[in-house]
Design a protein around this motif. Structure first.
Motif, PDB file in Angstrom:
ATOM      1  N   VAL A 266      -2.118 -16.730  -4.057  1.00 51.45           N
ATOM      2  CA  VAL A 266      -2.440 -15.378  -4.996  1.00 51.45           C
ATOM      3  C   VAL A 266      -2.589 -14.011  -4.181  1.00 51.45           C
ATOM      4  CG1 VAL A 266      -4.185 -14.785  -6.549  1.00 51.45           C
ATOM      5  CG2 VAL A 266      -3.730 -17.054  -6.440  1.00 51.45           C
ATOM      6  N   VAL A 267      -3.372 -14.004  -3.082  1.00 57.58           N
ATOM      7  CA  VAL A 267      -3.241 -12.815  -1.988  1.00 57.58           C
ATOM      8  C   VAL A 267      -1.862 -12.274  -1.905  1.00 57.58           C
ATOM      9  CG1 VAL A 267      -3.986 -11.647  -0.023  1.00 57.58           C
ATOM     10  CG2 VAL A 267      -5.547 -13.411  -1.122  1.00 57.58           C
ATOM     11  N   ARG A 268      -1.028 -13.221  -1.518  1.00 60.14           N
ATOM     12  CA  ARG A 268       0.156 -12.492  -1.138  1.00 60.14           C
ATOM     13  C   ARG A 268       0.971 -12.312  -2.424  1.00 60.14           C
ATOM     14  NH1 ARG A 268       0.416 -18.246   1.189  1.00 60.14           N
ATOM     15  NH2 ARG A 268      -0.188 -17.906   3.460  1.00 60.14           N
ATOM     16  N   ARG A 269       0.800 -13.003  -3.663  1.00 65.25           N
ATOM     17  CA  ARG A 269       1.308 -12.397  -4.617  1.00 65.25           C
ATOM     18  C   ARG A 269       0.818 -10.934  -5.145  1.00 65.25           C
ATOM     19  NH1 ARG A 269       3.835 -16.496  -8.156  1.00 65.25           N
ATOM     20  NH2 ARG A 269       3.703 -18.686  -7.141  1.00 65.25           N
ATOM     21  N   ASN A 270      -0.494 -10.890  -4.906  1.00 64.83           N
ATOM     22  CA  ASN A 270      -1.015  -9.601  -5.399  1.00 64.83           C
ATOM     23  C   ASN A 270      -0.547  -8.232  -4.246  1.00 64.83           C
ATOM     24  OD1 ASN A 270      -2.429 -10.397  -7.703  1.00 64.83           O
ATOM     25  ND2 ASN A 270      -4.197 -11.271  -6.433  1.00 64.83           N
ATOM     26  N   ALA A 271      -0.398  -8.798  -2.962  1.00 67.70           N
ATOM     27  CA  ALA A 271       0.014  -7.774  -2.073  1.00 67.70           C
ATOM     28  C   ALA A 271       1.366  -7.257  -2.464  1.00 67.70           C
ATOM     29  CB  ALA A 271      -0.069  -8.304  -0.853  1.00 67.70           C
ATOM     30  N   SER A 272       2.191  -8.160  -2.917  1.00 64.57           N
ATOM     31  CA  SER A 272       3.450  -7.945  -3.459  1.00 64.57           C
ATOM     32  C   SER A 272       3.616  -7.122  -4.496  1.00 64.57           C
ATOM     33  CB  SER A 272       4.351  -9.435  -3.566  1.00 64.57           C
ATOM     34  OG  SER A 272       5.840  -9.031  -4.146  1.00 64.57           O
ATOM     35  N   ILE A 273       2.850  -7.434  -5.577  1.00 65.73           N
ATOM     36  CA  ILE A 273       2.634  -6.649  -6.791  1.00 65.73           C
ATOM     37  C   ILE A 273       2.409  -5.147  -6.509  1.00 65.73           C
ATOM     38  CG2 ILE A 273       1.222  -6.279  -8.888  1.00 65.73           C
ATOM     39  CD1 ILE A 273       1.070  -9.338  -9.037  1.00 65.73           C
ATOM     40  N   LEU A 274       1.426  -4.972  -5.642  1.00 61.95           N
ATOM     41  CA  LEU A 274       1.102  -3.644  -5.041  1.00 61.95           C
ATOM     42  C   LEU A 274       1.860  -2.983  -4.111  1.00 61.95           C
ATOM     43  CD1 LEU A 274      -2.856  -4.202  -4.875  1.00 61.95           C
ATOM     44  CD2 LEU A 274      -1.660  -3.279  -6.681  1.00 61.95           C
TER      45      LEU A 274
ATOM     46  N   LEU B 232       2.406  -3.804  -0.953  1.00 64.83           N
ATOM     47  CA  LEU B 232       1.632  -3.767   0.261  1.00 64.83           C
ATOM     48  C   LEU B 232       2.407  -4.614   1.335  1.00 64.83           C
ATOM     49  CD1 LEU B 232      -1.992  -4.114  -1.053  1.00 64.83           C
ATOM     50  CD2 LEU B 232      -0.798  -2.032   0.031  1.00 64.83           C
ATOM     51  N   SER B 233       2.663  -4.133   2.220  1.00 64.43           N
ATOM     52  CA  SER B 233       3.527  -4.733   3.517  1.00 64.43           C
ATOM     53  C   SER B 233       2.651  -5.339   4.603  1.00 64.43           C
ATOM     54  CB  SER B 233       4.613  -4.323   3.762  1.00 64.43           C
ATOM     55  OG  SER B 233       4.484  -2.994   4.422  1.00 64.43           O
ATOM     56  N   ASN B 234       1.465  -4.646   4.586  1.00 64.44           N
ATOM     57  CA  ASN B 234       0.292  -4.685   5.635  1.00 64.44           C
ATOM     58  C   ASN B 234      -0.768  -5.683   5.429  1.00 64.44           C
ATOM     59  OD1 ASN B 234      -0.768  -3.002   3.560  1.00 64.44           O
ATOM     60  ND2 ASN B 234      -2.016  -1.804   5.175  1.00 64.44           N
ATOM     61  N   VAL B 235      -0.536  -6.729   4.598  1.00 65.28           N
ATOM     62  CA  VAL B 235      -1.181  -7.647   4.506  1.00 65.28           C
ATOM     63  C   VAL B 235      -0.690  -9.072   4.948  1.00 65.28           C
ATOM     64  CG1 VAL B 235      -2.345  -9.109   2.748  1.00 65.28           C
ATOM     65  CG2 VAL B 235      -2.374  -6.619   2.390  1.00 65.28           C
ATOM     66  N   ASN B 236      -1.408  -9.790   5.937  1.00 62.23           N
ATOM     67  CA  ASN B 236      -1.103 -11.031   6.202  1.00 62.23           C
ATOM     68  C   ASN B 236      -2.210 -12.268   5.674  1.00 62.23           C
ATOM     69  OD1 ASN B 236       1.037 -10.227   7.996  1.00 62.23           O
ATOM     70  ND2 ASN B 236      -0.397  -9.843   9.584  1.00 62.23           N
ATOM     71  N   ALA B 237      -1.949 -12.908   4.940  1.00 64.01           N
ATOM     72  CA  ALA B 237      -2.518 -13.785   4.262  1.00 64.01           C
ATOM     73  C   ALA B 237      -2.559 -15.159   4.826  1.00 64.01           C
ATOM     74  CB  ALA B 237      -2.580 -13.985   2.776  1.00 64.01           C
TER      75      ALA B 237
ATOM     76  N   PRO C 222      -3.277   2.354   4.978  1.00 60.60           N
ATOM     77  CA  PRO C 222      -1.904   1.771   5.031  1.00 60.60           C
ATOM     78  C   PRO C 222      -1.537   1.606   6.388  1.00 60.60           C
ATOM     79  CG  PRO C 222      -2.106   4.285   4.301  1.00 60.60           C
ATOM     80  CD  PRO C 222      -3.241   3.462   4.232  1.00 60.60           C
ATOM     81  N   ASP C 223      -1.923   2.289   7.413  1.00 62.48           N
ATOM     82  CA  ASP C 223      -1.478   2.119   8.773  1.00 62.48           C
ATOM     83  C   ASP C 223      -2.142   1.059   9.589  1.00 62.48           C
ATOM     84  OD1 ASP C 223       0.415   4.211   8.515  1.00 62.48           O
ATOM     85  OD2 ASP C 223      -0.986   5.584   8.977  1.00 62.48           O
TER      86      ASP C 223
ATOM     87  N   ALA D 222      -9.341  -7.646   0.958  1.00 63.73           N
ATOM     88  CA  ALA D 222      -8.040  -7.292   1.596  1.00 63.73           C
ATOM     89  C   ALA D 222      -7.398  -6.213   1.010  1.00 63.73           C
ATOM     90  CB  ALA D 222      -7.636  -8.680   2.002  1.00 63.73           C
ATOM     91  N   LEU D 223      -7.019  -6.523   0.075  1.00 63.45           N
ATOM     92  CA  LEU D 223      -6.292  -5.491  -0.906  1.00 63.45           C
ATOM     93  C   LEU D 223      -6.797  -4.065  -1.069  1.00 63.45           C
ATOM     94  CD1 LEU D 223      -5.339  -7.815  -4.151  1.00 63.45           C
ATOM     95  CD2 LEU D 223      -3.963  -7.228  -1.917  1.00 63.45           C
ATOM     96  N   THR D 224      -8.088  -3.880  -0.920  1.00 62.75           N
ATOM     97  CA  THR D 224      -8.630  -2.695  -0.894  1.00 62.75           C
ATOM     98  C   THR D 224      -8.527  -1.997   0.546  1.00 62.75           C
ATOM     99  OG1 THR D 224     -10.346  -3.055  -2.491  1.00 62.75           O
ATOM    100  CG2 THR D 224     -10.857  -1.438  -1.087  1.00 62.75           C
TER     101      THR D 224
END
Length: 203
Positions: A99-107, A109-114, A83-84, A75-77
């Motif tokens: 953990v996915v939400r935390r990692n998306a925040s670290i990176l 990324l606002s386009n990830v829904n976990a 990004p769109d 998902a993060l990749t």
């Protein structure tokens, strides 16, 4: 992980102690977090490596699904490379989703829904699906899982599944060919390091 407990448990027992995780995603070295009680918590597992290496580039936009996301390497990749696009990271394991939400925040990324499976809107059709499916949940449960999600591919869209050869990749391919609705095609896209990547296309 507690005795008798699996990474596909919805709420793993024990304290979720976060710890650092250094990995390479989308061609960059990143510092993320991980926790016990989730799938392959300390590295990108070999099957996921094969999937990310052998599947083609993600669509640039639309809704993309990572089915059985774990801590989020796929998902993060996808989110970094497209990004769109809107990436749906789906898992039954609530700790993994956190953990996915935390990692998306670290990176950033606002386009990830976990989200849990039932929290994905029913009307969505996916431009692509990636999955390292949880083979060990059992054949019937796996079949139900795939028949729930693969028919949600949009027209002219693709799914990429990585399955270990000695855990039934070839029999799963035959089953998919027989059970998916008309209009779906299934083929073996690649074979590497003991894994098959299966390509499902909705024409």
């Amino acid at each position: 992980m507690a005795s008798g407990e699996h990474y596909f448990t919805s709420r793993p027992a024990g304290e979720a102690k976060l710890r650092p995780l250094s990995v390479r995603l989308a061609g960059r070295d990143v510092e993320l977090v991980t926790a016990s009680g989730i799938f392959s918590p300390d590295r990108i597992d070999l099957g996921t490596h094969v999937l990310l290496a052998d599947a083609p580039d993600a669509p640039a936009s639309g809704d993309l699904l990572d089915l059985g996301c774990g801590w989020g390497p796929v998902a993060l990749t996808l989110a970094l490379e497209s990004p769109d696009a809107t990436v749906w990271a789906v898992d039954v394991n609530e700790r993994a989703l956190d953990v996915v939400r935390r990692n998306a925040s670290i990176l950033g990324l606002s386009n990830v829904n976990a989200v849990l499976p039932d929290d994905v809107p029913e009307y969505l059709a996916f431009r692509a699906i990636w999955s390292n499916p949880p083979i060990r949940i059992g054949k019937d449960e796996l079949h139900d899982l795939l028949l729930r999600w693969l028919p949600r591919l949009d027209d002219d869209a693709d799914a990429w599944l990585v399955v270990q050869r000695n855990l039934g990749s070839d029999s799963l391919q035959r089953w998919l060919e027989a059970e998916l609705p008309a209009g779906f095609g299934v083929r073996r896209a690649s074979s590497s390091k003991g894994y098959r990547v299966l390509h499902v296309r909705r024409g």
